[in-house]
Write a protein that holds these residues in place. Structure first.
Motif, PDB file in Angstrom:
ATOM      1  N   PRO A 727       0.755  -1.275   0.065  1.00  9.31           N
ATOM      2  CA  PRO A 727      -0.117   0.215   0.177  1.00  9.31           C
ATOM      3  C   PRO A 727       1.017   0.810   0.064  1.00  9.31           C
ATOM      4  O   PRO A 727       0.749   2.232  -0.541  1.00  9.31           O
ATOM      5  N   GLN A 797      -4.615  -2.098   2.349  1.00  8.98           N
ATOM      6  CA  GLN A 797      -4.675  -1.094   1.407  1.00  8.98           C
ATOM      7  C   GLN A 797      -5.817  -0.242   1.348  1.00  8.98           C
ATOM      8  O   GLN A 797      -5.669   1.128   1.915  1.00  8.98           O
ATOM      9  N   GLN A 800      -4.554   1.706   4.666  1.00 10.14           N
ATOM     10  CA  GLN A 800      -4.147   3.283   3.799  1.00 10.14           C
ATOM     11  C   GLN A 800      -4.344   4.175   3.995  1.00 10.14           C
ATOM     12  O   GLN A 800      -4.613   5.273   3.637  1.00 10.14           O
ATOM     13  N   SER A 801      -5.900   3.695   2.984  1.00  3.40           N
ATOM     14  CA  SER A 801      -6.638   4.775   2.745  1.00  3.40           C
ATOM     15  C   SER A 801      -7.047   5.302   2.951  1.00  3.40           C
ATOM     16  O   SER A 801      -7.545   6.539   3.185  1.00  3.40           O
ATOM     17  N   ALA A 966      -1.442   7.288  -1.990  1.00  6.41           N
ATOM     18  CA  ALA A 966      -1.406   6.849  -0.800  1.00  6.41           C
ATOM     19  C   ALA A 966      -0.159   6.039  -1.584  1.00  6.41           C
ATOM     20  O   ALA A 966      -0.414   5.571  -2.401  1.00  6.41           O
ATOM     21  N   GLY A 967       0.584   5.610  -0.545  1.00  8.63           N
ATOM     22  CA  GLY A 967       2.079   5.716  -0.955  1.00  8.63           C
ATOM     23  C   GLY A 967       3.490   5.538  -1.426  1.00  8.63           C
ATOM     24  O   GLY A 967       4.229   4.773  -2.333  1.00  8.63           O
TER      25      GLY A 967
END
Length: 973
Positions: A727, A797, A800-801, A966-967
């Motif tokens: 992520p 993920q 992370q979002s 993201a990331g």
């Protein structure tokens, strides 16, 4: 009258023999050219021998060399004899008189032309085929050594009840022998047929019989041998079914027998073996019958049987018996495949337990207290902070650190174990102020010192350094700190690619407490160059003529090369597969590179195969970290050897780690005294050994399917997992495993572990969490524990979002943009805690006054509640709502099927979503443009325009800037 010249043809020139001086000169030049070629060949051989002797593994060189020579000689002579004898025999069996025909008259010219050179033609043909066959056989030295030294596995396959060693060690050699036999017979048959044709034994257009009786008998015998070999091939094919690869929708890559193999192909191969054996007898019978009628009929029957019995019949069984009820038919074979695969990859003892994944909502205080001891949260990400090491500890331009640092364990000032980030200050030849041959290879020869920092925290006091920078526990040049006194010179390392010449008249640049000094290498590694023959050999081998006459080389000069740890281990143990990540450790006052090595085979019956390069790839994989022999397909792997390479003297030590591995035992028989027993591993070294990453990645990939042990469930694929994408990275590559000291459910203390997460196949929510005890001193070392998540829990993920959607993130991004800084996300760590999962992610800023990443924030999420604070303690307090911190607002959990779709957003969230959609549309458009997919590109442009319009609309009602993708780094575009 004699023609005295002149006229239209011009003068006649008499061409005489060259003078004796010219002949002598030409002969001398020819001899010198031959000697030069021989010396070039000798130089390669001699330098290899000197290098192996210098590392004290000359037995590996000699064993390999003599094995290759023996195979080359034996099989070269066998092939030459097979072809040569049949040519001679065909010539001897030629008819005394050739038929009077145009065909034979035209062949007379060839016979007359060859007649004076028959012996030379025969020798030339046999020598050529012998050389080719010998070279091919020499390449099978591994197969030969495994066959001749093979030890039993003590495990038998479920179909034929043969020991696994038969498939791993014996069958590959039998197949090579069979292939060699086919090649020899085919070449002999072609050579004999051409010789018979040339000398009239075979006739194409001449009247009368097409072949003499002698030619008929000779060729029939060769055809009989060929068909006999085919019978042997059919018999071996029966066993080959146990290691045959095929596509099967339930598993993808399938190895072993399925229903159609056991019930159609297996009996078909047995029947074809019998038919081929009978057909071979019919060919041999032509020695007496002198007719090919019966053998030709038998051969035709064999071909027809191969089509009907070997091809059509299995297809009918598959179509009408298997497909209507495939799950029931294949269930027994799926069970065999599951058992064999789990055993072959060492995952049969993996402990899989159900885990809710959702912590109790009414135990916040207890959870906050438990969080302090659940793990040693590694906030210093070794994949991010290398530039900080480079900026703060490089000291000189001609030094460098690897892009990805390593994680190890050292004791702190209180004697407690501490996760530590470590990197060696290696030589960077590109940074040498003045590049020339002397500087590159004599003056700048080595790196200097190991730099370490705490893995769990950064500088927090301005008086101790830059806030957010790594908190170094070993630093400086020369280094001082927790490691104490040790040999700091790094002559061998992952970045050290060039050769160096040390120990001679030319001094090397070095450092002591008083600053720059000079030194002369005192180690025993390398090859002595004071010998003129050695100098000449290396001058040729390295294409460096200056070695021959340079005054910088003299008494005591030694050449160091093959200096990376992986290539040194691979050279002394060419039968091992090397892990992609060698890592350094201070052991007994020396820096040792620790290299994990594997024994593998692709001959384990019923075990599914995997390609190492594909399985071990993740978001951190690059040329430096890629697994050696990454294209190899294997279906058995063991981390059987731990190897060390001394960073100062380059000495290589191989230690037996898996004492039960039959593949390692086989190689130890082939190369005795090269691998030391496990008992010789010293405690100081044992403290730094860990579970290897590539082994773990192979096992986790297999566990995505083979955590299921029920055949019906395995066939349906309903519980299949996948390794999620990283992520914190944009390239859609797999998340890497992370070393982390943590407590798994039921454990009372932290264990140094290697961890990863799984998501259900095709879904983003969390499916499972996997950890292996990575501490070599632990009695549970290598124990794999898997927590199967039974509730709908956010995956990496999704976490992370949601972290990116926290309002504080937008404020942070705005502030960092104001200082012209980029945002870099660290490793998203997952830790089991009280029935749920605690996610920890360090966030770095890079830019402004410091062009290296500084830890600025820590993001934490638990139970779907993300927070974003200045420190880990603040974030933990906030996420659990203790010590006066306000608990984060409840977020809407993802639907039961893992769908991450959320209601339309407003205000700040709408702006963030619109920017994220715009970023995605732009990326999709670029990808479509590269593929020239104009339809997809048009759709991406429409989506981009829509997202930008929504962003403009949202910006009118909110001043908060959007979150970064993201990331990755904050994209200024």
């Amino acid at each position: 009258m004699p023609d005295r010249g002149g006229g239209p043809t011009g003068p006649r020139i008499r061409v005489g023999r060259p003078s004796r001086r010219a002949r002598t000169l030409l002969m001398t030049l020819g001899i010198l050219a031959v000697l030069a070629m021989l010396f070039v060949m000798f130089a390669g051989f001699w330098t290899d021998w000197l290098w192996y002797r210098s590392v004290r593994y000359s037995s590996v060189f000699t064993t390999t060399l003599w094995t290759k020579i023996g195979l080359f000689a034996v099989f070269g002579l066998l092939m030459a004899a097979a072809v040569g004898v049949n040519i001679w025999l065909a010539h001897r069996l030629r008819p005394p008189l050739s038929a009077m025909s145009l065909e034979q008259q035209s062949l007379d010219r060839y016979r007359m032309g060859i007649a004076p050179y028959k012996k030379w033609v025969l020798l030339g043909i046999t020598a050529l085929v012998g050389l080719i066959a010998g070279a091919s056989a020499a390449g099978q030295w591994r197969t030969w050594l495994m066959w001749i030294n093979g030890v039993p596995f003590g495990q038998k396959d479920p179909q034929f009840n043969l020991d696994v060693s038969f498939y791993a060690f014996d069958l590959p050699w039998y197949r090579f022998m069979l292939g060699f036999g086919f090649a020899a017979v085919v070449l002999a048959l072609i050579a004999a047929a051409l010789t018979h044709y040339l000398y009239g034994g075979l006739r194409v257009t001449s009247p009368g019989a097409r072949a003499t009786g002698a030619a008929t008998g000779h060729l029939s015998v060769l055809l009989g041998v060929f068909v006999s070999l085919k019978a042997v091939a059919y018999w071996l094919d029966r066993y080959g079914l146990a290691v045959k690869s095929s596509d099967f929708k339930a598993t993808g890559n399938w190895t072993g027998l399925r229903y159609v193999d056991a019930n159609a192909y297996l009996p078909a191969k047995t029947i074809l073996f019998c038919i081929a054996a009978i057909c071979a007898v019919l060919f041999f019978a032509t020695l007496w019958r002198r007719t090919w009628q019966l053998p030709v009929i038998g051969f035709g029957l064999m071909v027809l049987s191969a089509i009907l019995i070997g091809g059509l019949y299995p297809a009918i069984v598959q179509k009408f018996q298997v497909q209507p009820n495939e799950q029931a038919k294949e269930a027994p074979y799926i069970e065999k495949n599951i058992d064999a695969t789990r055993s072959a990859y060492g995952i049969d003892d993996a402990e899989v337990t159900d885990y809710s994944g959702k912590g109790a909502p009414d135990k916040k205080a207890e959870q906050r207290k438990a969080a302090d001891s659940a793990a040693s949260y590694r906030l210093v990400d070794p994949n991010v902070v290398s530039p900080a090491f480079q900026q703060l500890q490089q000291e000189r331009k001609y030094y460098q650190f690897p892009d990805t640092l390593d994680v190890d364990r050292y004791t702190d000032a209180d004697g407690k174990p501490q996760d530590t980030v470590i990197g060696l200050r290696e030589l960077n030849i590109a940074g040498i102020p003045k590049r020339n041959w002397i500087n590159d290879h004599f003056t700048y020869t080595h790196g200097y010192g190991a730099i370490t920092s705490k893995g769990t925290g950064t500088v927090t006091d301005e008086n101790s350094g830059t806030v957010g920078a790594p908190d170094f526990t070993e630093s400086g040049l020369p280094t001082t700190g927790q490691l104490g006194k040790y040999e700091q010179r790094i002559y061998y390392g992952e970045k050290t690619q060039q050769y160096s010449i040390v120990g001679g008249p030319q001094k090397e640049l070095d450092y002591e407490k008083n600053g720059e000094q000079t030194t002369s290498y005192k180690g025993k590694s390398g090859v002595d160059l004071s010998n003129p023959v050695n100098r000449a050999a290396y001058a040729v081998a390295f294409s460096e003529p200056q070695m021959l006459y340079s005054g910088a080389i003299g008494e005591g000069s030694r050449i160091l090369y093959n200096r990376t740890p992986k290539e040194r281990v691979e050279a002394v143990a060419p039968w091992l597969t090397i892990d992609g990540d060698a890592y350094p450790a201070e052991v007994d006052g020396r820096i040792q590179w620790i290299v994990d090595a594997y024994t593998t085979t692709n001959g384990y019956p019923y075990a599914s195969r995997t390609t190492l390069g594909d399985t071990t790839a993740d978001s951190l994989t690059n040329n430096q970290r890629a697994v050696v022999a990454q294209q190899n397909q294997v279906n058995y792997i063991r981390n059987s050897v731990k190897a060390t390479v001394d960073a100062y003297d380059g000495s290589v030590s191989l230690y037996q780690w898996d004492t039960k591995d039959p593949v390692l035992k086989t190689w130890m028989k082939a190369f005795p005294n090269t691998v030391k027993p496990k008992t010789e591993i010293k405690p100081d070294l044992l403290a730094h050994l860990r579970y290897p990453q590539d082994m773990f990645k192979v096992q986790r990939e297999l566990l995505t399917r083979y955590h299921v042990t029920d055949a019906a469930q395995f066939y349906s694929g309903s519980d299949a997992w996948q390794v999620p994408d990283d992520p914190t990275n944009k390239d859609n590559s797999a998340v890497p495993p992370y070393y982390l000291s943590l407590k798994m459910p039921g454990q009372t203390s932290q264990k140094f572990s290697l961890t990863t997460t799984f998501t259900p196949n095709g879904r983003p929510n969390l499916g499972a969490f996997m950890a292996v005890d990575a501490d070599a001193n632990s009695k549970d070392y290598g124990t794999i524990r898997v927590l199967r998540v039974t509730s709908t829990v956010q995956g990496p993920q999704q976490v992370q979002s949601e972290l990116n959607g926290v309002p504080e993130v937008a404020t942070f991004v705005r502030d960092m943009r104001g200082t012209d800084s980029d945002i870099e996300y660290g490793n998203l760590l997952t830790v089991p805690l009280d029935g749920g999962f605690l996610y920890i992610e360090p966030v770095y800023a890079r830019g402004g006054s410091a062009n290296y990443p500084l830890l600025k924030k820590v993001a934490v999420s638990y139970g779907g509640k993300p927070v974003f604070k200045d420190s880990l303690s603040e974030a933990l307090n906030a996420v659990f709502g203790v010590d006066g911190a306000e608990p984060p607002p409840e977020t809407t959990p993802p639907p039961g099927d893992g769908d991450t779709t959320t209601p339309p957003a407003t205000g700040d969230a709408a702006l963030k979503d619109a920017i994220a959609d715009a970023q995605k549309a732009y990326t999709d458009g670029e990808a479509a443009l590269e593929k020239q997919d104009w339809q997809a590109y048009g759709k991406a442009q429409e989506a981009l325009q829509d997202a930008l319009a929504r962003a403009a609309e949202a910006e009118k009602s909110a001043e908060t800037p959007a979150k970064p993708p993201a990331g990755g780094s904050d994209d200024k575009s």
